[in-house]
Each structure stands twice: as C-alpha cells, then as structure tokens.
Enzyme design. Structure first.
Site, PDB file in Angstrom:
ATOM      1  N   SER A  27       1.255  -7.779   9.867  1.00 37.38           N
ATOM      2  CA  SER A  27       0.094  -8.494   9.338  1.00 37.38           C
ATOM      3  C   SER A  27       0.192  -9.961   9.749  1.00 37.38           C
ATOM      4  O   SER A  27       1.267 -10.450  10.090  1.00 37.38           O
ATOM      5  CB  SER A  27       0.045  -8.387   7.813  1.00 37.38           C
ATOM      6  OG  SER A  27      -0.010  -7.044   7.392  1.00 37.38           O
ATOM      7  N   GLY A  28      -0.951 -10.654   9.659  1.00 34.47           N
ATOM      8  CA  GLY A  28      -0.939 -12.091   9.932  1.00 34.47           C
ATOM      9  C   GLY A  28      -1.939 -12.553  10.961  1.00 34.47           C
ATOM     10  O   GLY A  28      -1.773 -13.623  11.555  1.00 34.47           O
ATOM     11  N   ARG A  83       0.802  -1.228   0.000  1.00 30.91           N
ATOM     12  CA  ARG A  83       0.000   0.000   0.000  1.00 30.91           C
ATOM     13  C   ARG A  83       0.834   1.277   0.000  1.00 30.91           C
ATOM     14  O   ARG A  83       0.273   2.358   0.115  1.00 30.91           O
ATOM     15  CB  ARG A  83      -0.969  -0.028   1.182  1.00 30.91           C
ATOM     16  CG  ARG A  83      -1.914  -1.217   1.087  1.00 30.91           C
ATOM     17  CD  ARG A  83      -3.003  -1.251   2.133  1.00 30.91           C
ATOM     18  NE  ARG A  83      -3.850  -2.403   1.887  1.00 30.91           N
ATOM     19  CZ  ARG A  83      -3.752  -3.564   2.520  1.00 30.91           C
ATOM     20  NH1 ARG A  83      -2.839  -3.727   3.478  1.00 30.91           N
ATOM     21  NH2 ARG A  83      -4.552  -4.575   2.227  1.00 30.91           N
ATOM     22  N   ASP A  87     -14.719 -11.509  12.705  1.00 33.41           N
ATOM     23  CA  ASP A  87     -13.581 -10.937  11.980  1.00 33.41           C
ATOM     24  C   ASP A  87     -13.819  -9.470  11.661  1.00 33.41           C
ATOM     25  O   ASP A  87     -13.444  -8.992  10.591  1.00 33.41           O
ATOM     26  CB  ASP A  87     -13.259 -11.717  10.703  1.00 33.41           C
ATOM     27  CG  ASP A  87     -11.922 -11.268  10.092  1.00 33.41           C
ATOM     28  OD1 ASP A  87     -11.002 -10.947  10.861  1.00 33.41           O
ATOM     29  OD2 ASP A  87     -11.804 -11.217   8.855  1.00 33.41           O
ATOM     30  N   GLU A 117      -4.674 -13.977  10.861  1.00 30.59           N
ATOM     31  CA  GLU A 117      -5.310 -15.277  10.633  1.00 30.59           C
ATOM     32  C   GLU A 117      -4.383 -16.445  10.963  1.00 30.59           C
ATOM     33  O   GLU A 117      -4.750 -17.604  10.773  1.00 30.59           O
ATOM     34  CB  GLU A 117      -5.758 -15.380   9.172  1.00 30.59           C
ATOM     35  CG  GLU A 117      -7.089 -14.711   8.895  1.00 30.59           C
ATOM     36  CD  GLU A 117      -7.114 -13.238   9.249  1.00 30.59           C
ATOM     37  OE1 GLU A 117      -7.887 -12.866  10.155  1.00 30.59           O
ATOM     38  OE2 GLU A 117      -6.373 -12.464   8.635  1.00 30.59           O
ATOM     39  N   ASP A 135     -12.265  -6.733  12.111  1.00 29.90           N
ATOM     40  CA  ASP A 135     -10.965  -6.124  12.394  1.00 29.90           C
ATOM     41  C   ASP A 135     -11.142  -4.677  12.851  1.00 29.90           C
ATOM     42  O   ASP A 135     -11.950  -3.950  12.303  1.00 29.90           O
ATOM     43  CB  ASP A 135     -10.141  -6.096  11.095  1.00 29.90           C
ATOM     44  CG  ASP A 135      -9.008  -7.091  11.131  1.00 29.90           C
ATOM     45  OD1 ASP A 135      -8.624  -7.511  12.221  1.00 29.90           O
ATOM     46  OD2 ASP A 135      -8.492  -7.435  10.057  1.00 29.90           O
ATOM     47  N   ARG A 193     -15.023  -1.957  10.391  1.00 26.67           N
ATOM     48  CA  ARG A 193     -15.566  -3.097   9.655  1.00 26.67           C
ATOM     49  C   ARG A 193     -16.893  -3.557  10.235  1.00 26.67           C
ATOM     50  O   ARG A 193     -17.716  -4.141   9.540  1.00 26.67           O
ATOM     51  CB  ARG A 193     -14.559  -4.252   9.654  1.00 26.67           C
ATOM     52  CG  ARG A 193     -13.634  -4.116   8.468  1.00 26.67           C
ATOM     53  CD  ARG A 193     -12.471  -5.021   8.403  1.00 26.67           C
ATOM     54  NE  ARG A 193     -12.678  -6.440   8.300  1.00 26.67           N
ATOM     55  CZ  ARG A 193     -11.681  -7.284   8.025  1.00 26.67           C
ATOM     56  NH1 ARG A 193     -10.461  -6.812   7.821  1.00 26.67           N
ATOM     57  NH2 ARG A 193     -11.887  -8.573   7.953  1.00 26.67           N
ATOM     58  N   TRP A 251      -2.176  -4.276  10.914  1.00 29.24           N
ATOM     59  CA  TRP A 251      -1.748  -4.458   9.526  1.00 29.24           C
ATOM     60  C   TRP A 251      -1.991  -3.280   8.605  1.00 29.24           C
ATOM     61  O   TRP A 251      -1.485  -3.269   7.485  1.00 29.24           O
ATOM     62  CB  TRP A 251      -2.391  -5.708   8.936  1.00 29.24           C
ATOM     63  CG  TRP A 251      -3.886  -5.761   8.904  1.00 29.24           C
ATOM     64  CD1 TRP A 251      -4.700  -6.314   9.857  1.00 29.24           C
ATOM     65  CD2 TRP A 251      -4.746  -5.288   7.867  1.00 29.24           C
ATOM     66  NE1 TRP A 251      -6.011  -6.216   9.467  1.00 29.24           N
ATOM     67  CE2 TRP A 251      -6.067  -5.582   8.253  1.00 29.24           C
ATOM     68  CE3 TRP A 251      -4.525  -4.646   6.641  1.00 29.24           C
ATOM     69  CZ2 TRP A 251      -7.172  -5.260   7.470  1.00 29.24           C
ATOM     70  CZ3 TRP A 251      -5.624  -4.315   5.855  1.00 29.24           C
ATOM     71  CH2 TRP A 251      -6.928  -4.623   6.267  1.00 29.24           C
TER      72      TRP A 251
END
Length: 587
Positions: free
Chosen positions: A189-190, A130, A319, A192, A321, A343, A251
């Site tokens: 990030s990560g 990004r 989820d 999951e 986030d 979200r 993230w």
C-alpha cells in the site's frame, strides 16, 4: 535461514493448544469444504459463495445470535477483517494490526497479538486490516508498518517476520495475504506517497523471499535472490523518470485462478494524481498509458513473470485505482471467465486464459469521464472532464476544476463483491457519488503525500449513496438494486440457500433474497459494518459471522459525504449467529 523470533515485540496472551495443520488441499478446496474458511474470499477464486443451504430463504428469519466478541481497548476504528475458521478456532485481525484467536464454540479469546507499530506510519485510509492467511501451523498477516508476520496459530508466538518495504517512504500493508503452492503472496500500500507497487512471494514456512515483481514499467524483478526481468519496457509509456515514483500500489491483495495457474493482482493509481505530469504528448497511442498502473495483471506463481495485463483506466487522472478484486468463475455456458468491478464505474468480464476483454458495462450511473468502452475495453475519454493542467492556468497553481463521477472513492472501492453459483449473478456493493476535482503542481518528496490534486466528494442523489446491485455478467443487465442512505463499505457473501449477506454503515446486517433483492432478515449490530461476512457448518448447524466497527476511508476522505455520516459510532464487535437445528425446518 533466519532464526525464529520470539514474541518480544508484541503483547501475546496465549491459552493455545496443539491442533491440526492447514494443508495445501485444505486451501485448494476451501470453497467446497463447509466446516472451514482458510482463505480470504472463501476460496482463492474470491467468489465468496458458500455451498451450504441449511440456512435458506424460508428459515433465515430464525437466525439468532450465538455469541459476540469485543476487540476491546480504545482502538475502535475501521474493522474490515474477514474471519478465518479452522479446527474449532476463528482468527480475525483488528485495526492497528492486531490478531485474535477465538474459540468458535464459546466466543472466548484464546490468544491475542498486538503489533507494536512505530511512530510515523503513513496509512492513507485508516488503520484497517482486512484479514490473514492460514498455512500449516501458521497464521500470517501484514501490519501497518509494511511488515509481514507469521504466528504459531495455536499460541500466537512469532515464528518469522519480514519487511515488505520502508514505512518511512510511505509504504504500508492492509490486505489479507494469499497462499499459493507453499508461497505467501503479498502486495503493498502507499500509492498516495509515490511508492512503487509490487507483488512479493515468500516461502510461507520460513519467510524467505522467492520472487518480487514490481508492477511499474522500468523496474527490475527478482527471482531466488537475483535480478530476473524488467517489468515492461523502460519509458514506453512513462515520460522521463516519472516511473521511478510511479505508484501502482497492489494494496488489495489478489486472487488465484487454479484453472490457469495464475495469480491475478490489481495495480492502483499512478503517482502523482496530476496526470499532466505523466502525459506523453496526449497522442492517445498508448505512449501515455503509464503501465501497469490502474491494471489487472496475471502473474506466473512459480517465477513472478507477468503473463498478461488489462488496463482499465489508461492515463488515469481521477484516482480510479485498478486494484479491485478479480473473481474467477464459469459462466452459464461453461466458459472460463474473470470479472471485476472497477472504481472507474465499469464492470468488466475478461477471458480467463489470457485476460482479454470480453465485455464491459457501467454499473453506476452518471459516468462523466468516459462515454463508453471501445471493442478492446479501452475507455472513450470525455476530454473536457479531465482535471485541467495547472501549467495552463493563469497563476500556474490550480488547473480547471471539473465535476467527475464517480468520485475518487469509486463506483466500487475495496469492499468485495460476491458471485452466486445459485443464480449466476454478481452482487456488487457500489456507491453513487461524484466530486469536484482539480490538479495542482507537485514534486516528489520521500514520505510526503504525492497527489498534485484537490477534491471534494458530493452525493449524486438525495435519496441514496450506497447501492447493492445484482448484475448478470452474461448480459451486463441490472437484475435488482438495494439503495442505502449512507455509502456501502462492507463485503458481500452468497449462499446455496439463495441468500445474499452484507452490512450497512448504519449498523444493519442484512440477508437478501438472491433472486429478488427482498430483505428477509436483518440485525442491528450497534456500529457501522465495513467488514466481510462468512458462513460455515458446525455440529450440523449453519453459522454466520460479521465484524462491526465503523471507519475506513469514508470518514477521512469523504468531503460532504463524511459530514452526512459523522453521527455514526465507531466500534469493534464480532457477531456470530446460528440457525438452531430445531428451527431449521420451522415455518
């Protein structure tokens, strides 16, 4: 002091030249300097507002292509970058952790850096990047194998690099770094994969770590190479050892509020998704909130200490986030505020001084998991719309399936909204969709998916999924709405000329009237837009750039929605437009 590294681990093609250095003042004043863009968000407050008004409602119809740049090769997936512009050069990142320097006069490539990624990287949601950060003679960005790399901005040579975390454990990095007081600030990030979210600050010139702040309670922070303080209180809101693999990935990167000298980061979903494994008796007394996952967190940039937090979805199990960007702004009466669109479907306004809840309203329709927010901004749960406990199922393998709205990809996902100083409104790219979701048993294994849930995403309406909404933050009222057939997944920009820019997966780059939502101009880019627009002044003319290249999470995770958009073509093209001087005043 680590030694300087030569660019032996990447392909670099350089025609660089010496140029001016990006100063702290350049960074601090980026939102007001019209011939540069040196920060993600067009200013660290992330308003994505340009004071330029050369291009306006009357003449935007005269905007024409100036040049286009192809990222080339076969790596045409998910182009989500925000361009940076400084001293005649544009810097963009590309999928698979690539970096390009481009001459802004001609669109010609000056140099290219390709990170050599190892086998076995584990990005959850496409191979996107990004953007980057500029500081002094460096351009700094992160890679999918959870590293951060500083390149000489004039040559593309590697100056330093460091490991954020172990990619083999599921860590990765996709956000644009941020520069604050000479520090380069990154998340990770990560979520999951049962990682632990954290914020790290390094000396931007050397890469030396200054502090690290984990965002899950029970983990110890560091300052100047030594342990500092624990995040939260051990086992206050997490049962047993669940905190050790608690998720909360940071993230999306953060913002910086210079008014209060505060870094504001979002912490993502707790791990695993199966919330029953993280439950502390369903007492609804805060003991099962799983702090500081699904939260916005204010951090002292000098020490990494947490100043405040606001949790949008306690005991999160869908989820939802909590990483969405936090925008610092002044409201119409001059009060210092923060805004974020979660979200979970709610738009929040917070007090900038301490992160306290001011206001929260739904910005998408059909929110099913909550019936509203209480006076503190805490959700009022609809218990029957929480995915069922697998342990209560007859076979112990699959909990009760429920329909939840919004879907786990959110009322708004990563794609940044914009604030207009022209209207005082926010312009929020959102999606109207839901999901069937259920919980399953799960145990942690390093480097393996740690969900404990299954899901299928479905559109909520036949006539649209995407919805660009103009929202009045002082009242929470919807001012106007643009509906789009496919999900919106790109960023938004506003200008003093009364314009709102964004793109669609169908490939259209669009300029709207900020007051009415009327489409004033559009251009077909040839591939879906999931990138972030920018604008700047050059030789007395106003320029606008957007990257085009369909990808991101929707084609990978979108269920029925992914089938709806499977005809869209991938790509990798940077489009730059200009308003010629002779057409600036033309009817």
């Amino acid at each position: 002091m680590r030694s300087l590294l030569l660019a032996t681990t990447a392909a670099v093609f350089s025609f660089g030249y010496a140029s001016a250095e990006v100063t702290d003042d350049d960074i601090a004043n980026d939102s007001t300097i019209t011939n540069q863009i040196v920060t993600n968000g067009m200013g660290r407050a992330l308003q994505r507002y340009s004071p330029l008004d050369i291009l306006n409602k009357d003449n935007v119809k005269n905007l024409v292509p100036a040049w286009a740049f192809s990222l080339g090769g076969e790596k045409q997936r998910g182009q989500e970058t925000q361009p940076l512009v400084y001293d005649g050069v544009m810097y963009i990142t590309g999928s698979y952790s690539r970096m390009y320097a481009i001459d802004i006069e001609t669109g010609e490539e000056l140099w290219q850096y390709d990170a050599r990624l190892p086998e076995g990287i584990l990005p959850c949601c496409d191979v996107v990047n990004r953007g980057a950060a500029l500081y002094k003679d460096l351009v700094i960005f992160g890679t999918l194998d959870a590293r951060i790399v500083a390149l000489n901005k004039d040559t593309g040579d590697v100056v330093w690099r460091d490991k954020i975390e172990d990619y083999k454990a599921g860590y990765s990095y996709t956000a644009a770094p941020m520069i604050v007081n000479g520090l380069v600030v990154t998340g990770n990030s990560g979520g999951e994969f049962g990682i632990v979210g954290a914020v790290q600050a390094r000396d931007a010139e050397t890469g030396e770590m200054v502090w690290e702040r984990p965002v899950i309670e029970g983990h110890m922070g560091t300052l100047n190479g030594e342990e500092s303080t624990m995040t939260g209180t051990l086992n206050a809101t997490w049962p047993g050892d669940m905190w050790k693999t608690g998720g909360g990935a940071t993230w999306l990167g953060g913002s910086y509020d210079a008014r209060t000298d505060t870094i504001i980061m979002g912490a993502g979903n707790p791990a695993p998704w199966n919330s029953w494994l993280r439950d502390a008796g369903q007492k609804n007394d805060g003991s099962g909130d799983n702090l500081y996952a699904a939260s916005r967190i204010g951090i002292d940039p000098a020490t990494g200490e947490i100043k405040w937090h606001f949790q949008t979805t306690p005991r999160e199990g869908w989820d939802y986030d909590g990483v969405n960007e936090v925008v610092a702004y002044d409201n119409r009466t001059g009060e210092q505020r923060l805004a974020t669109a979660d979200r979970n479907g709610y738009f929040y306004v917070l007090d900038a001084a301490d992160g306290d809840f001011v206001r929260g309203v739904p910005f998408v329709k059909n929110i099913s998991w909550s019936s509203g927010l209480d006076e503190n901004g805490r959700p009022i749960w609809v218990e029957e719309n929480r995915p069922g406990d697998p342990a209560a199922a007859a076979d112990g393998q699959k909990g009760e399936v429920i329909f939840a709205s919004p879907s786990f990809l959110g009322g708004k996902n990563w794609m940044p909204m914009a604030f207009s100083q022209n209207t005082g409104n926010f312009y929020v790219p959102s999606n109207e969709w839901g999901m069937d979701i259920w919980n399953e048993p799960i145990t942690y294994k390093k480097g393996a998916a740690y969900l404990g849930a299954g899901f299928t995403i479905k559109p909520n309406y036949e006539d649209h999924i995407g919805s660009l909404k103009a929202i009045d933050p002082d009242t929470g009222e919807l001012v106007w709405e643009f509906k789009n057939d496919a999900p919106l997944w790109g960023g938004v920009m506003t200008t003093a000329g009364g314009l709102v820019f964004t793109g669609t997966p169908e490939g259209k780059f669009i300029a709207f009237d900020d007051a009415t939502g009327e489409i004033l101009w559009s251009f077909q880019t040839g591939s879906g837009i999931v990138g972030q627009p920018v604008t700047w002044e050059q030789n007395g003319e106003q320029y606008v750039s957007i990257i085009s290249g369909w990808g991101g999470a929707v084609p990978l995770w979108g269920g029925e929605v992914a089938k709806k958009v499977n005809y869209l073509n991938q790509g990798g093209m940077l489009w730059t437009f200009r308003l010629p001087k002779q057409l600036a005043s033309a009817d």
